[in-house]
Motif scaffolding. Structure first.
Motif, mmCIF file in Angstrom:
data_model
loop_
_atom_site.group_PDB
_atom_site.id
_atom_site.type_symbol
_atom_site.label_atom_id
_atom_site.label_comp_id
_atom_site.label_asym_id
_atom_site.label_seq_id
_atom_site.Cartn_x
_atom_site.Cartn_y
_atom_site.Cartn_z
ATOM 1 N N ILE A 168 0.832 -1.206 0.000
ATOM 2 C CA ILE A 168 0.000 0.000 0.000
ATOM 3 C C ILE A 168 0.866 1.255 0.000
ATOM 4 N N MET A 169 1.864 1.305 0.872
ATOM 5 C CA MET A 169 2.687 2.508 0.969
ATOM 6 C C MET A 169 3.549 2.709 -0.272
ATOM 7 N N SER A 170 3.901 1.623 -0.964
ATOM 8 C CA SER A 170 4.682 1.766 -2.192
ATOM 9 C C SER A 170 3.922 2.577 -3.233
ATOM 10 N N ASN A 171 2.601 2.513 -3.187
ATOM 11 C CA ASN A 171 1.790 3.224 -4.168
ATOM 12 C C ASN A 171 1.766 4.731 -3.968
ATOM 13 N N THR A 172 2.363 5.220 -2.866
ATOM 14 C CA THR A 172 2.442 6.672 -2.694
ATOM 15 C C THR A 172 3.342 7.305 -3.746
ATOM 16 N N SER A 173 4.088 6.487 -4.470
ATOM 17 C CA SER A 173 4.922 7.030 -5.555
ATOM 18 C C SER A 173 4.050 7.724 -6.596
ATOM 19 N N ILE A 174 2.797 7.298 -6.724
ATOM 20 C CA ILE A 174 1.873 7.948 -7.668
ATOM 21 C C ILE A 174 1.709 9.413 -7.300
ATOM 22 N N ILE A 175 1.524 9.674 -6.007
ATOM 23 C CA ILE A 175 1.296 11.049 -5.561
ATOM 24 C C ILE A 175 2.546 11.890 -5.769
ATOM 25 N N PHE A 176 3.698 11.366 -5.343
ATOM 26 C CA PHE A 176 4.952 12.101 -5.526
ATOM 27 C C PHE A 176 5.224 12.374 -7.006
ATOM 28 N N THR A 177 4.998 11.361 -7.846
ATOM 29 C CA THR A 177 5.264 11.515 -9.272
ATOM 30 C C THR A 177 4.346 12.556 -9.891
ATOM 31 N N LEU A 178 3.074 12.541 -9.509
ATOM 32 C CA LEU A 178 2.123 13.514 -10.053
ATOM 33 C C LEU A 178 2.543 14.932 -9.696
ATOM 34 N N VAL A 179 2.882 15.161 -8.432
ATOM 35 C CA VAL A 179 3.250 16.510 -8.000
ATOM 36 C C VAL A 179 4.531 16.980 -8.692
ATOM 37 N N LEU A 180 5.544 16.126 -8.727
ATOM 38 C CA LEU A 180 6.823 16.511 -9.331
ATOM 39 C C LEU A 180 6.696 16.699 -10.840
ATOM 40 N N SER A 181 5.920 15.832 -11.489
ATOM 41 C CA SER A 181 5.742 15.939 -12.932
ATOM 42 C C SER A 181 5.007 17.224 -13.295
ATOM 43 N N ALA A 182 4.017 17.589 -12.496
ATOM 44 C CA ALA A 182 3.291 18.835 -12.746
ATOM 45 C C ALA A 182 4.182 20.048 -12.519
ATOM 46 N N ALA A 183 5.041 19.973 -11.491
ATOM 47 C CA ALA A 183 5.881 21.117 -11.134
ATOM 48 C C ALA A 183 7.031 21.327 -12.112
ATOM 49 N N PHE A 184 7.687 20.239 -12.543
ATOM 50 C CA PHE A 184 8.906 20.363 -13.340
ATOM 51 C C PHE A 184 8.708 20.095 -14.830
ATOM 52 N N LEU A 185 7.689 19.338 -15.187
ATOM 53 C CA LEU A 185 7.449 19.041 -16.597
ATOM 54 C C LEU A 185 6.218 19.745 -17.151
ATOM 55 N N GLY A 186 5.444 20.372 -16.257
ATOM 56 C CA GLY A 186 4.242 21.056 -16.701
ATOM 57 C C GLY A 186 3.164 20.107 -17.192
ATOM 58 N N THR A 187 3.187 18.877 -16.718
ATOM 59 C CA THR A 187 2.217 17.876 -17.151
ATOM 60 C C THR A 187 0.846 18.179 -16.555
#
Length: 339
Positions: A168-187
């Motif tokens: 379950i906790m491994s899936n928190t990578s989705i949240i981190f990836t979404l935030v970082l991708s939006a911030a640095f890639l403008g996704t």
């Protein structure tokens, strides 16, 4: 060392390197990758049936892999042994095993008529490395830096957290990836992505609610999963950590997700510009992962709960770890190695 892979060529590269990816995380994060690179979705590829079969096979293999890795981590149990396993033994053995897959792949591609696949294919500067020719090796090497840092932190922590909570906790990578991708890639993301993040948070809260609500560490509470600091060891018995140790290992595991998410966003950034050959990228990323693992060896010298290793005993710890991995008992107290 430890998966990442499936749904498209680019998504496969983005997940090739982390050993703890699961189906929910892969589906959602692959969607993040494709949202960042819409042109890749338009390309003609394998049939939907083939993709479904590959995806289904991936889920089964990864589930078995996760259970096996958890059992191995439990058997090692010692933070020192687990750090040595995931930083030294795992990255090297992983590359050795992969050679057995890549060489037949090169032969098959050459027999299919692609003359770029020669005995020099895996060498630096290969023209078949991407759709735009050679790829800088350091660029591929950075693919696995975040993954190895993740392995380094997750390895010791995994022995003290239940299999369910690990998943379950491994899936928190989705949240981190979404935030970082939006911030640095403008996704930009859709409601499906945000719904996935909410599901991850809710699943963690549901998993922890019995433990946080009562935190009953009596014998009955431990057996019914109501003690936050309890974990099931390789001997089949439940053991209870101190409150400080339990919080430390849970925090270490959650912290390990951040470098993995940073690595996933970096892979998106690189893959947007070129179609990298999956096998070539995996090979060189794995080679650099050996280097990153060796650079993480000083983590063995940090005093952790259950770990106090002076630098002068590092080689001895490597020998003991290998002995434990083979089922022997290096020292009194390491009886879990024989399980």
């Amino acid at each position: 060392s430890d998966s990442s892979h499936l749904c498209s060529r680019k998504a496969h590269v983005a997940f090739q390197f982390h050993p703890s990816s699961l189906n929910l995380r892969c589906v959602l994060t692959s969607s993040l990758v494709m949202a960042a690179a819409p042109d890749a979705v338009k390309k003609r590829g394998p049939s939907s049936t083939l993709l479904f079969l590959v995806f289904l096979g991936y889920i089964v293999v990864r589930a078995v892999d996760r259970v096996f890795m958890k059992r191995a981590t439990n058997s090692m149990q010692s933070p020192t042994y687990n750090l040595m396993l995931w930083n030294v033994i795992y990255p090297i053995s992983r590359q050795v095993v992969q050679v057995g897959f890549w060489l037949p792949y090169i032969l098959i591609m050459r027999q299919a008529g692609d003359r770029r696949y020669t005995w020099r294919f895996l060498f630096p500067g290969s023209a078949a490395a991407s759709s735009k020719g050679a790829v800088p090796l350091l660029q591929l090497g950075l693919f696995s830096l975040g993954d190895q840092l993740c392995n380094c932190l997750q390895g010791p922590a995994g022995a003290f957290i239940s299999q369910v909570m690990l998943s379950i906790m491994s899936n928190t990578s989705i949240i981190f990836t979404l935030v970082l991708s939006a911030a640095f890639l403008g996704t930009r993301f859709s409601q499906n992505h945000y719904a996935g993040c909410v599901m991850v948070v809710l699943s963690i809260l549901v998993g922890l609610s019995p433990k946080l609500g009562s935190n009953d560490c009596s014998e009955n509470g431990v057996q019914h999963g109501q003690c936050l600091g309890a974990y099931k060891a390789s001997d089949g018995m439940f053991h209870v950590l101190s409150a400080g140790a339990a919080v430390f290992w849970y925090c270490a595991f959650l912290l390990s997700i951040l470098p993995y998410a940073v690595g996933a966003v970096y892979k998106q950034h690189v893959l947007q510009g070129r179609d990298v050959e999956v096998v070539y990228a995996t090979w060189w990323s794995g080679c650099f992962q050996i280097l990153w693992g060796l650079l993480c060896v000083p983590f063995l010298w940090i005093k952790l709960p259950g770990q106090d290793l002076p630098p002068g005993r590092t080689l001895e710890a490597l020998v003991d770890t290998w002995s434990c991995l083979c089922g022997h008992i290096p020292h009194p107290g390491d009886e879990a190695c024989a399980s």
